[in-house]
Design a protein around this motif. Structure first.
Motif, PDB file in Angstrom:
ATOM      1  N   ASP A   1       0.836  -1.203   0.000  1.00 14.90           N
ATOM      2  CA  ASP A   1       0.000   0.000   0.000  1.00 14.90           C
ATOM      3  C   ASP A   1       0.870   1.252   0.000  1.00 14.90           C
ATOM      4  N   PHE A   2       0.495   2.190  -0.838  1.00  7.53           N
ATOM      5  CA  PHE A   2       1.195   3.475  -0.916  1.00  7.53           C
ATOM      6  C   PHE A   2       0.122   4.488  -1.296  1.00  7.53           C
ATOM      7  N   TYR A   3      -0.149   5.416  -0.392  1.00  8.88           N
ATOM      8  CA  TYR A   3      -1.302   6.290  -0.557  1.00  8.88           C
ATOM      9  C   TYR A   3      -0.905   7.649  -1.125  1.00  8.88           C
ATOM     10  N   GLU A   4      -1.879   8.287  -1.788  1.00  5.50           N
ATOM     11  CA  GLU A   4      -1.598   9.534  -2.486  1.00  5.50           C
ATOM     12  C   GLU A   4      -1.073  10.614  -1.551  1.00  5.50           C
ATOM     13  N   GLU A   5      -1.632  10.691  -0.339  1.00  3.44           N
ATOM     14  CA  GLU A   5      -1.167  11.721   0.594  1.00  3.44           C
ATOM     15  C   GLU A   5       0.278  11.455   1.035  1.00  3.44           C
ATOM     16  N   GLU A   6       0.665  10.163   1.104  1.00  2.00           N
ATOM     17  CA  GLU A   6       2.044   9.821   1.436  1.00  2.00           C
ATOM     18  C   GLU A   6       2.981  10.214   0.294  1.00  2.00           C
ATOM     19  N   VAL A   7       2.579   9.870  -0.914  1.00  2.00           N
ATOM     20  CA  VAL A   7       3.390  10.208  -2.083  1.00  2.00           C
ATOM     21  C   VAL A   7       3.578  11.713  -2.190  1.00  2.00           C
ATOM     22  N   GLN A   8       2.484  12.467  -2.007  1.00  2.00           N
ATOM     23  CA  GLN A   8       2.567  13.919  -2.141  1.00  2.00           C
ATOM     24  C   GLN A   8       3.446  14.526  -1.049  1.00  2.00           C
ATOM     25  N   ALA A   9       3.327  14.017   0.167  1.00  2.00           N
ATOM     26  CA  ALA A   9       4.157  14.526   1.271  1.00  2.00           C
ATOM     27  C   ALA A   9       5.635  14.277   1.008  1.00  2.00           C
ATOM     28  N   LEU A  10       5.940  13.100   0.483  1.00  2.00           N
ATOM     29  CA  LEU A  10       7.337  12.768   0.192  1.00  2.00           C
ATOM     30  C   LEU A  10       7.868  13.607  -0.967  1.00  2.00           C
ATOM     31  N   LEU A  11       7.056  13.800  -2.001  1.00  2.00           N
ATOM     32  CA  LEU A  11       7.482  14.622  -3.126  1.00  2.00           C
ATOM     33  C   LEU A  11       7.759  16.059  -2.686  1.00  2.00           C
TER      34      LEU A  11
ATOM     35  N   PHE B   1      17.676  14.541  -6.029  1.00  2.00           N
ATOM     36  CA  PHE B   1      17.947  13.168  -6.493  1.00  2.00           C
ATOM     37  C   PHE B   1      16.752  12.275  -6.176  1.00  2.00           C
ATOM     38  N   MET B   2      16.331  12.271  -4.897  1.00  2.00           N
ATOM     39  CA  MET B   2      15.210  11.438  -4.489  1.00  2.00           C
ATOM     40  C   MET B   2      13.886  11.957  -5.070  1.00  2.00           C
ATOM     41  N   TYR B   3      13.777  13.252  -5.207  1.00  2.00           N
ATOM     42  CA  TYR B   3      12.567  13.829  -5.791  1.00  2.00           C
ATOM     43  C   TYR B   3      12.375  13.312  -7.220  1.00  2.00           C
ATOM     44  N   THR B   4      13.425  13.359  -8.009  1.00  2.00           N
ATOM     45  CA  THR B   4      13.350  12.890  -9.393  1.00  2.00           C
ATOM     46  C   THR B   4      13.111  11.390  -9.449  1.00  2.00           C
ATOM     47  N   LEU B   5      13.808  10.647  -8.603  1.00  2.00           N
ATOM     48  CA  LEU B   5      13.680   9.197  -8.592  1.00  2.00           C
ATOM     49  C   LEU B   5      12.261   8.774  -8.219  1.00  2.00           C
ATOM     50  N   LEU B   6      11.738   9.340  -7.135  1.00  2.00           N
ATOM     51  CA  LEU B   6      10.394   8.977  -6.682  1.00  2.00           C
ATOM     52  C   LEU B   6       9.334   9.397  -7.700  1.00  2.00           C
TER      53      LEU B   6
ATOM     54  N   VAL C   1       6.799   3.701 -22.535  1.00  3.09           N
ATOM     55  CA  VAL C   1       6.219   4.136 -21.263  1.00  3.09           C
ATOM     56  C   VAL C   1       6.029   5.656 -21.306  1.00  3.09           C
ATOM     57  N   PRO C   2       4.839   6.145 -20.948  1.00  2.84           N
ATOM     58  CA  PRO C   2       4.591   7.589 -21.020  1.00  2.84           C
ATOM     59  C   PRO C   2       5.328   8.379 -19.949  1.00  2.84           C
ATOM     60  N   LEU C   3       5.809   9.562 -20.343  1.00  5.26           N
ATOM     61  CA  LEU C   3       6.395  10.525 -19.409  1.00  5.26           C
ATOM     62  C   LEU C   3       5.504  11.766 -19.426  1.00  5.26           C
ATOM     63  N   PHE C   4       4.773  11.976 -18.365  1.00  3.62           N
ATOM     64  CA  PHE C   4       3.932  13.170 -18.297  1.00  3.62           C
ATOM     65  C   PHE C   4       4.807  14.417 -18.337  1.00  3.62           C
ATOM     66  N   GLU C   5       4.239  15.508 -18.819  1.00  2.00           N
ATOM     67  CA  GLU C   5       5.015  16.712 -19.069  1.00  2.00           C
ATOM     68  C   GLU C   5       5.756  17.179 -17.825  1.00  2.00           C
ATOM     69  N   GLU C   6       5.072  17.180 -16.670  1.00  2.00           N
ATOM     70  CA  GLU C   6       5.725  17.678 -15.458  1.00  2.00           C
ATOM     71  C   GLU C   6       6.868  16.761 -15.029  1.00  2.00           C
ATOM     72  N   VAL C   7       6.731  15.438 -15.278  1.00  4.50           N
ATOM     73  CA  VAL C   7       7.787  14.491 -14.943  1.00  4.50           C
ATOM     74  C   VAL C   7       8.973  14.684 -15.889  1.00  4.50           C
ATOM     75  N   PHE C   8       8.664  14.879 -17.160  1.00  2.00           N
ATOM     76  CA  PHE C   8       9.709  15.138 -18.153  1.00  2.00           C
ATOM     77  C   PHE C   8      10.520  16.375 -17.783  1.00  2.00           C
ATOM     78  N   GLN C   9       9.846  17.411 -17.308  1.00  3.71           N
ATOM     79  CA  GLN C   9      10.541  18.640 -16.926  1.00  3.71           C
ATOM     80  C   GLN C   9      11.393  18.441 -15.674  1.00  3.71           C
ATOM     81  N   VAL C  10      10.934  17.609 -14.760  1.00  2.00           N
ATOM     82  CA  VAL C  10      11.720  17.311 -13.559  1.00  2.00           C
ATOM     83  C   VAL C  10      13.002  16.575 -13.944  1.00  2.00           C
ATOM     84  N   ILE C  11      12.898  15.619 -14.859  1.00  2.00           N
ATOM     85  CA  ILE C  11      14.081  14.890 -15.311  1.00  2.00           C
ATOM     86  C   ILE C  11      15.046  15.830 -16.023  1.00  2.00           C
ATOM     87  N   ARG C  12      14.505  16.736 -16.837  1.00  2.00           N
ATOM     88  CA  ARG C  12      15.349  17.730 -17.518  1.00  2.00           C
ATOM     89  C   ARG C  12      16.109  18.588 -16.499  1.00  2.00           C
TER      90      ARG C  12
END
Length: 364
Positions: free
Chosen positions: A153-163, A172-177, A221-232
């Motif tokens: 289990d991994f919940y949206e509020e947990e993911v958002q808090a970690l991001l 590094f961890m922000y991009t990886l997660l 595999v799709p890369l959403f625009e905001e994820v693509f920009q984070v990787i950039r």
């Protein structure tokens, strides 16, 4: 390195590279029918098994070869105390090895994996006529309860808090997660993916990344625009090129010099950084407490957040957005829809619970 052949035997070197198929190819060219199997040591039976691919056109990865080598070598070391060779084993001694593994305290999933490797090795020897009896017939199956062992289990509020936390403290961890939860990539796939594998698909207005999954299966595999920009931005901070057409060698998720991380390093770093936040986030501390409690009760369940946890989150996220089971199966590269259904089991169990159906309130 060359082998010396006679009509019935092979003289083998002692300094063989277990993961190099060169010697196997020489034996294959010579013809297996000319090999006197009784003159080969158990170790060379292991070598031949490692490189005898079960599927035409496929090739086992070195990480798989190393895992098989380790498990079968341990089996052969155990065999030496019971019989002169694996050729003279009795099926009761194979059962004894299963008992030996169980006594070493392996968790059921590890026990099942090791048993599967030994089962495959013994079947190979039987099919080749190296051992007369099918010793796998009496091997016991390993029970792994689907309701226990791992809680993904991994919940949206947990993911958002970690991001939010990692964006401020650890890019590094922000991009990886962010990449893992949004794509559902396996950590091995992310580690091996190339920056030049990204391309834009105008029909759907999305970037995609080409990756090689299990069995070297190619998928997009799709890369959403905001994820693509984070990787950039991650690459920019490391001083690497952002030109997709010119940079053909650097990793999608690169080291400072552009090289690929080893997937085990990324996995360990991810899990270690999550664990270190136990005093920052109560939900991480709670997971560690639950894991320790179940371990002390003799029924250990893993609750910690790992890269694989992110794949389960991706499946649940897409389901919540209306994606059907087949689309999620394709996204995650599952051979069977049953695997995808297992990923979504807990999500569905709660969403379809009788209490939810009546509104979650007993008396109004």
């Amino acid at each position: 390195m060359e082998l010396t052949f006679s009509t019935t035997s092979i003289t083998l070197p002692t300094d063989v590279d277990w993961y190099d198929a060169t010697l196997y190819q020489q034996i294959q060219q010579h013809g297996f029918r000319h090999v006197d199997w009784d003159r080969l040591s158990d170790e060379w039976l292991l070598y031949i098994y490692l490189h005898d691919e079960p599927t035409l056109g496929s090739k086992r990865k070195e990480s798989t070869l190393k895992e098989y080598f380790r498990d079968i070598r341990d089996f052969l070391l155990f065999v030496r105390d019971l019989a002169p060779s694996v050729r003279s084993l009795h099926h009761e001694e194979v059962s004894a090895y299963q008992g030996h593994l169980e006594a070493r305290g392996y968790k059921p999933t590890t026990l099942r994996r090791k048993t599967t490797v030994i089962h495959s090795f013994l079947r190979f020897l039987h099919r080749r006529g190296i051992i007369e009896e099918d010793l796998t017939a009496s091997m016991k199956r390993i029970a792994v309860k689907k309701e226990s062992l791992v809680n993904r289990d991994f919940y949206e509020e947990e993911v958002q808090a970690l991001l939010d936390y990692f964006k401020e403290h650890d890019y590094f961890m922000y991009t990886l997660l962010y990449t893992l939860v949004s794509t559902g990539l396996r950590i091995q796939e992310l580690a091996s993916a190339k920056w030049s594998g990204i391309y834009y698909q105008p029909d759907v207005d999305l970037h995609f990344i080409t990756v090689f999954g299990k069995r070297d299966k190619l998928r997009e595999v799709p890369l959403f625009e905001e994820v693509f920009q984070v990787i950039r931005e991650f690459r920019n901070r490391r001083g690497l090129s952002l030109d997709l057409s010119k940079d053909t060698e650097s990793a999608l998720f690169p080291k400072p010099n552009g090289a690929h991380y080893h997937f085990k390093y990324l996995s360990n770093e991810f899990s270690k950084n999550m664990y270190q936040l136990k005093d920052t986030f109560s939900f991480i501390a709670k997971r560690i407490q639950l894991e320790e409690a179940t371990r002390q009760e003799g029924k250990p369940i893993k609750y910690r957040i790992t890269p694989h946890t992110c794949r389960h989150y991706t499946a649940a996220y897409y389901l919540s957005k209306g994606a059907d089971l087949k689309a999620i199966q394709d996204l995650l590269d599952h051979d069977s829809s049953q695997t995808t259904d297992q990923y979504l089991r807990r999500t569905r169990k709660f969403s379809e619970h009788a209490a939810v159906k009546i509104g979650g309130q007993f008396m109004k």
